[in-house]
Enzyme design. Structure first.
Site, mmCIF file in Angstrom:
data_model
loop_
_atom_site.group_PDB
_atom_site.id
_atom_site.type_symbol
_atom_site.label_atom_id
_atom_site.label_comp_id
_atom_site.label_asym_id
_atom_site.label_seq_id
_atom_site.Cartn_x
_atom_site.Cartn_y
_atom_site.Cartn_z
ATOM 1 C CE LYS A 1 -1.302 -4.065 2.789
ATOM 2 N NZ LYS A 1 -1.369 -5.358 2.663
ATOM 3 C CE1 TYR B 1 -3.933 -1.883 5.196
ATOM 4 C CE2 TYR B 1 -3.289 0.041 4.616
ATOM 5 C CZ TYR B 1 -3.908 -1.437 4.280
ATOM 6 O OH TYR B 1 -4.114 -1.694 2.953
ATOM 7 C CE LYS C 1 -9.165 2.055 2.116
ATOM 8 N NZ LYS C 1 -8.419 1.370 0.914
ATOM 9 C CB ALA C 2 -12.687 9.435 0.571
ATOM 10 C CB CYS D 1 -0.637 3.222 4.397
ATOM 11 S SG CYS D 1 -1.955 3.846 4.156
ATOM 12 C CB SER E 1 -0.823 -0.375 1.195
ATOM 13 O OG SER E 1 -1.168 1.219 1.757
ATOM 14 N NE ARG F 1 -4.686 10.861 1.604
ATOM 15 C CZ ARG F 1 -4.665 11.600 2.061
ATOM 16 N NH1 ARG F 1 -4.384 12.628 1.991
ATOM 17 N NH2 ARG F 1 -4.846 11.237 3.783
ATOM 18 C CD GLN G 1 -8.411 15.840 4.206
ATOM 19 O OE1 GLN G 1 -9.049 17.372 3.930
ATOM 20 N NE2 GLN G 1 -9.365 15.521 4.404
ATOM 21 N NE ARG H 1 -0.092 8.008 0.774
ATOM 22 C CZ ARG H 1 -0.589 7.453 2.182
ATOM 23 N NH1 ARG H 1 -1.702 6.473 1.624
ATOM 24 N NH2 ARG H 1 0.098 7.232 3.012
HETATM 25 P P1 NAD Z 1 -11.288 -5.553 0.922
HETATM 26 O O1 NAD Z 1 -11.393 -5.610 2.674
HETATM 27 O O2 NAD Z 1 -11.470 -5.512 0.211
HETATM 28 O O3 NAD Z 1 -10.638 -7.449 1.175
HETATM 29 C C1 NAD Z 1 -9.596 -7.461 1.624
HETATM 30 C C2 NAD Z 1 -10.647 -9.258 2.266
HETATM 31 O O4 NAD Z 1 -9.729 -10.031 3.012
HETATM 32 C C3 NAD Z 1 -11.836 -9.339 3.059
HETATM 33 O O5 NAD Z 1 -12.988 -10.015 1.988
HETATM 34 C C4 NAD Z 1 -11.477 -9.920 4.382
HETATM 35 O O6 NAD Z 1 -12.664 -10.742 4.563
HETATM 36 C C5 NAD Z 1 -10.430 -10.774 4.048
HETATM 37 N N1 NAD Z 1 -10.115 -11.056 5.067
HETATM 38 C C6 NAD Z 1 -9.675 -10.307 6.242
HETATM 39 N N2 NAD Z 1 -8.738 -11.260 7.102
HETATM 40 C C7 NAD Z 1 -8.757 -12.656 6.351
HETATM 41 C C8 NAD Z 1 -8.307 -13.568 7.312
HETATM 42 N N3 NAD Z 1 -8.183 -13.775 8.017
HETATM 43 N N4 NAD Z 1 -8.098 -14.631 6.403
HETATM 44 C C9 NAD Z 1 -8.534 -14.599 4.754
HETATM 45 N N5 NAD Z 1 -9.994 -13.686 4.500
HETATM 46 C C10 NAD Z 1 -9.425 -12.400 5.394
HETATM 47 O O7 NAD Z 1 -10.125 -4.802 0.685
HETATM 48 P P2 NAD Z 1 -9.704 -4.909 -0.324
HETATM 49 O O8 NAD Z 1 -9.168 -3.219 -1.304
HETATM 50 O O9 NAD Z 1 -10.024 -5.894 -1.665
HETATM 51 O O10 NAD Z 1 -8.136 -4.941 -0.796
HETATM 52 C C11 NAD Z 1 -7.074 -5.480 -0.839
HETATM 53 C C12 NAD Z 1 -5.783 -5.745 -1.035
HETATM 54 O O11 NAD Z 1 -5.080 -4.522 -1.003
HETATM 55 C C13 NAD Z 1 -5.234 -5.693 0.761
HETATM 56 O O12 NAD Z 1 -4.055 -6.156 1.156
HETATM 57 C C14 NAD Z 1 -4.921 -3.981 1.180
HETATM 58 O O13 NAD Z 1 -4.182 -3.820 2.723
HETATM 59 C C15 NAD Z 1 -4.657 -3.448 -0.289
HETATM 60 N N6 NAD Z 1 -4.893 -2.338 -1.075
HETATM 61 C C16 NAD Z 1 -5.882 -1.698 -0.755
HETATM 62 C C17 NAD Z 1 -6.090 -0.439 -0.836
HETATM 63 C C18 NAD Z 1 -8.012 0.228 -1.852
HETATM 64 O O14 NAD Z 1 -7.498 1.220 -2.151
HETATM 65 N N7 NAD Z 1 -8.931 -0.291 -1.542
HETATM 66 C C19 NAD Z 1 -4.877 0.550 -1.478
HETATM 67 C C20 NAD Z 1 -4.275 -0.681 -0.569
HETATM 68 C C21 NAD Z 1 -4.195 -1.381 -0.724
#
Ligand code: NAD
Length: 334
Positions: free
Chosen positions: A153, A149, A192-193, A120, A118, A220, A218, A284
Site C-alpha cells: 500500500k 500488505y 475483521k474484528a 497498515c 490503509s 483500534r 489492543q 491504532r
Molecule cells: P473486500 O475483500 O471485501 O473487497 C476487495 C475485493 O477485491 C474483493 O471482492 C475481491 O474479490 C476483489 N479482488 C481481489 N483480487 C482481485 C483481482 N485480482 N481482480 C479483481 N478483483 C479482485 O475488501 P474491502 O474491505 O471492501 O476493501 C476494499 C479496499 O479497501 C481494499 O483495497 C482494501 O485493501 C482497502 N481497505 C479496507 C479496509 C477495511 O477495513 N475494510 C481497511 C483498510 C483498507
C-alpha cells in the site's frame, strides 16, 4: 451531469465496493463494477458488472475503457489473521493490480483515480502502546509498515504521486481505518474484528465462552460503512492529492468492542484470550485533523450505533443459515 459521468468501481464484489456502487447509483452516476466475484449477499446495482482478474494487464485495459473516474478498491486482503499469513501472495497480487490499473488509467485518459490505501501503512514503532498517539498522515515515514500488505500500500501511494508528477494524472489516496457494517464478510478467514466478534457472540448462548484474539487490550478505531462511502465521494470531488486518513477518533480496546457487542446481544459471556493468535499493532487510532481541514467533514456514526446495525444483520444471516440454533456448539467449533 452525473448520469453522463462513467465511473468504474473495482472490487465491486467486495464489501466497500458494493456499498459504493449502491451510493453512486443513488446519486445518478453510470457505474461499471469489476471484480473476480459477484457480491456475496445481494446483486450489484452497477449498470455493468464484469468478472475480470485485474492482476492481468489486458483486463485492466478492458475495465478502464471509456471510463471517466475510477475508484480502485480491488485488493487481496482480509483481517489480521489473513494478512499476516500471506505476505508474498498479497504483496504480489496487489502490486500487479495497482501497477497495471494506474498505467491502464493513464492510457485510457481517466480523469480521476482514487486508490484505497490503509492505516497498515503507518510505522509500527509509532503504534507500540495501547494508548497510542493518534496517527497523523506524516507518521507513515520513516517507513515501517505492516509486512506484505502495508508495504505494498505504501509503495502504491508513492506510485500514485509519481503518476501525477510525470503525467499530471489526478490521483486521490485514502487511508481507511477499519471499516465495518452490514454486507461484509463475517466468516471464512477474511473477516475483521467487529464481524468476527459479532458472529461469535451471536452463535453463543448466555454464559458461554468465546475466543478473543490477543489479550483484548489492543486498541483500534472503527468506521461505519456509510461514513466510509461518504468520505470516498467527498475525497474524489476534492482537489487533495496527498494521502488522507478516513476513520474515526473513537478508540476502543478489543475487550471494549466485545463488551459493546455483548450488550447489544443482551448476553453475558466469558472470554478466552488466545495470545498465540495475531493481534497486529498494539494500538491504532486516526488523527482526523487533516481530514477536517481538507473535507470540512469527518465520520460521525458512533461505534455503538453502527455495531448495533451490523450485529443485527449478522445475527439475521446466521439465523437464515440455520446456525443460530447451534448456539451451544459455537465455542467448541470456533
Ligand atoms: P473486500 O475483500 O471485501 O473487497 C476487495 C475485493 O477485491 C474483493 O471482492 C475481491 O474479490 C476483489 N479482488 C481481489 N483480487 C482481485 C483481482 N485480482 N481482480 C479483481 N478483483 C479482485 O475488501 P474491502 O474491505 O471492501 O476493501 C476494499 C479496499 O479497501 C481494499 O483495497 C482494501 O485493501 C482497502 N481497505 C479496507 C479496509 C477495511 O477495513 N475494510 C481497511 C483498510 C483498507
Amino acid at each position: 451531469m452525473k448520469s453522463a459521468t462513467r465511473v468504474l468501481v473495482t472490487g465491486a464484489g467486495g464489501f466497500i465496493g458494493h456499498h459504493l456502487v449502491k451510493r453512486l447509483k443513488a446519486e445518478g452516476y453510470w457505474v461499471r463494477g469489476v471484480d473476480i466475484k459477484e457480491p456475496e449477499f445481494e446483486p450489484s446495482l452497477a449498470d455493468e458488472f464484469e468478472l475480470l482478474d485485474l492482476r492481468y494487464w489486458h483486463n485492466t485495459l478492458q475495465a478502464t475503457n471509456h471510463m471517466s473516474q475510477v475508484y480502485n478498491l480491488a485488493a487481496d486482503m482480509g483481517g489480521i489473521g489473513y494478512i499476516t499469513a500471506k505476505l508474498a501472495d498479497i504483496a504480489r497480487n496487489n502490486i500487479l493490480i495497482n501497477a497495471h490499473m494506474l498505467e491502464a488509467c493513464r492510457l485510457n485518459g481517466i480523469k480521476r483515480y482514487l486508490f484505497s490505501s490503509s492505516a497498515c501503512v503507518y510505522a509500527g514503532y509509532k503504534q507500540n502502546t495501547a494508548d497510542v498517539i493518534p496517527l497523523r498522515e506524516e507518521d507513515a515515514h520513516p517507513a515501517d509498515p505492516e509486512a506484505g500488505y502495508g508495504w505494498e500500500k505504501l509503495f502504491t501511494e508513492q506510485l500514485c504521486k509519481y503518476y501525477f508528477h510525470d503525467f499530471g494524472m489526478e490521483t486521490r489516496i485514502v487511508r481507511f481505518h477499519n471499516v465495518y457494517g452490514p454486507l461484509g464478510t463475517y466468516d471464512g478467514n477474511k473477516e475483521k474484528a467487529p464481524a468476527a466478534i459479532s458472529r461469535k457472540v451471536s452463535l453463543a448462548s448466555d454464559g458461554d465462552t468465546i475466543e478473543v484474539w490477543g489479550d483484548g487490550l489492543q486498541t483500534r478505531s472503527f468506521m461505519y460503512i456509510d461514513d466510509c462511502v461518504e468520505g470516498l465521494l467527498r475525497l474524489m470531488a476534492s482537489s487533495y492529492r496527498e494521502p488522507l486518513n478516513l476513520g474515526t477518533e473513537e478508540m476502543v480496546s478489543v475487550d471494549q468492542l466485545v463488551d459493546m457487542v455483548c450488550e447489544i446481544a443482551g448476553k453475558k459471556l466469558m472470554r478466552l484470550h488466545d495470545r498465540s493468535k495475531p493481534q497486529g499493532v498494539r494500538g491504532r487510532n486516526s488523527d482526523n485533523s487533516r481530514l477536517r481541514t481538507v473535507l470540512g467533514w469527518e465520520p460521525k456514526t458512533p461505534l455503538r450505533h453502527g455495531l448495533e446495525i451490523t450485529y443485527r444483520w449478522i445475527e439475521d444471516e446466521l439465523r437464515k443459515a440455520g446456525r443460530v440454533e447451534e448456539a451451544s456448539l459455537a465455542y467448541a467449533s470456533d
